[in-house]
Design a protein around this motif. Structure first.
Motif, PDB file in Angstrom:
ATOM      1  N   ARG A 123       0.820  -1.220   0.000  1.00 47.96           N
ATOM      2  CA  ARG A 123       0.000   0.000   0.000  1.00 47.96           C
ATOM      3  C   ARG A 123       0.849   1.263   0.000  1.00 47.96           C
ATOM      4  NH1 ARG A 123      -3.325  -3.381   3.321  1.00 47.96           N
ATOM      5  NH2 ARG A 123      -2.359  -2.666   5.245  1.00 47.96           N
ATOM      6  N   LEU A 124       2.038   1.184   0.582  1.00 48.13           N
ATOM      7  CA  LEU A 124       2.915   2.348   0.669  1.00 48.13           C
ATOM      8  C   LEU A 124       3.437   2.777  -0.703  1.00 48.13           C
ATOM      9  CD1 LEU A 124       4.818   1.231   3.849  1.00 48.13           C
ATOM     10  CD2 LEU A 124       3.336   3.238   3.680  1.00 48.13           C
ATOM     11  N   ILE A 125       3.519   1.839  -1.640  1.00 47.97           N
ATOM     12  CA  ILE A 125       4.032   2.179  -2.967  1.00 47.97           C
ATOM     13  C   ILE A 125       3.074   3.119  -3.694  1.00 47.97           C
ATOM     14  CG2 ILE A 125       4.655   1.267  -5.244  1.00 47.97           C
ATOM     15  CD1 ILE A 125       5.806  -1.176  -3.799  1.00 47.97           C
ATOM     16  N   ALA A 126       1.779   2.820  -3.629  1.00 46.31           N
ATOM     17  CA  ALA A 126       0.787   3.703  -4.248  1.00 46.31           C
ATOM     18  C   ALA A 126       0.835   5.078  -3.591  1.00 46.31           C
ATOM     19  CB  ALA A 126      -0.606   3.094  -4.133  1.00 46.31           C
ATOM     20  N   ALA A 127       0.976   5.101  -2.273  1.00 47.44           N
ATOM     21  CA  ALA A 127       1.044   6.373  -1.541  1.00 47.44           C
ATOM     22  C   ALA A 127       2.274   7.168  -1.980  1.00 47.44           C
ATOM     23  CB  ALA A 127       1.075   6.114  -0.036  1.00 47.44           C
ATOM     24  N   LEU A 128       3.412   6.499  -2.126  1.00 47.09           N
ATOM     25  CA  LEU A 128       4.629   7.176  -2.569  1.00 47.09           C
ATOM     26  C   LEU A 128       4.438   7.764  -3.965  1.00 47.09           C
ATOM     27  CD1 LEU A 128       7.782   7.783  -2.292  1.00 47.09           C
ATOM     28  CD2 LEU A 128       8.024   5.779  -3.750  1.00 47.09           C
TER      29      LEU A 128
END
Length: 146
Positions: A130-135
């Protein structure tokens, strides 16, 4: 009779570490392999006593990847139960790799740079994906990736 609220929350911090890819067209993310947990994840670790989460995030990136980094925007905080059954909270930031070189250690035996889609496939835990989309969203908003 114990409740979850009575357990102290393990405080940790980390980064989604990125750099421009060799073509300059896109970005690559650094993932680390931790043999103790047999998982691929973002660099992160527990806060030391009286350490601020931002300081811990930068320190952990350096310890686990060998890279100095420029801290960017905050990313979503991950909350979960750790391997010892304790509640854990990991605060994350976007971080651009500045300089350095990976050296394997007992804690982190491998590191790899991957395009966001490949990194998403390689990560062990959904919470890290999920952090990749946020980044990517943060980088688009700030236009930092160009």
């Amino acid at each position: 009779m114990g409740t979850m609220e009575e357990l102290p929350i393990v405080q940790a911090a980390g980064c989604v570490l990125w750099r421009h890819d060799p073509t300059g067209e896109g970005i690559e993310l650094a993932l680390v392999y931790r043999p103790r947990w047999a998982d691929w994840s973002h660099p992160k670790g527990k806060l030391k006593r009286s350490e601020h989460a931002r300081e811990a995030a930068v320190r952990e990136v350096l310890e686990e990847t060998g890279m100095t980094c420029a801290l960017g925007a905050p990313l979503p905080t991950a909350r979960y139960i750790d391997a010892q059954g304790r509640p854990k909270e990991v605060r994350y930031w976007a971080a651009r790799a500045v300089d350095g070189e990976f050296v394997p250690s007992r804690e982190v035996s491998r590191m790899t740079w991957l395009a966001p889609d490949d990194a998403r496939d390689k990560l062990t835990h959904d919470r890290d994906r999920r952090l990749i989309a946020a980044l990517c969203s943060v980088l688009r908003e700030t236009n930092e990736e160009n």
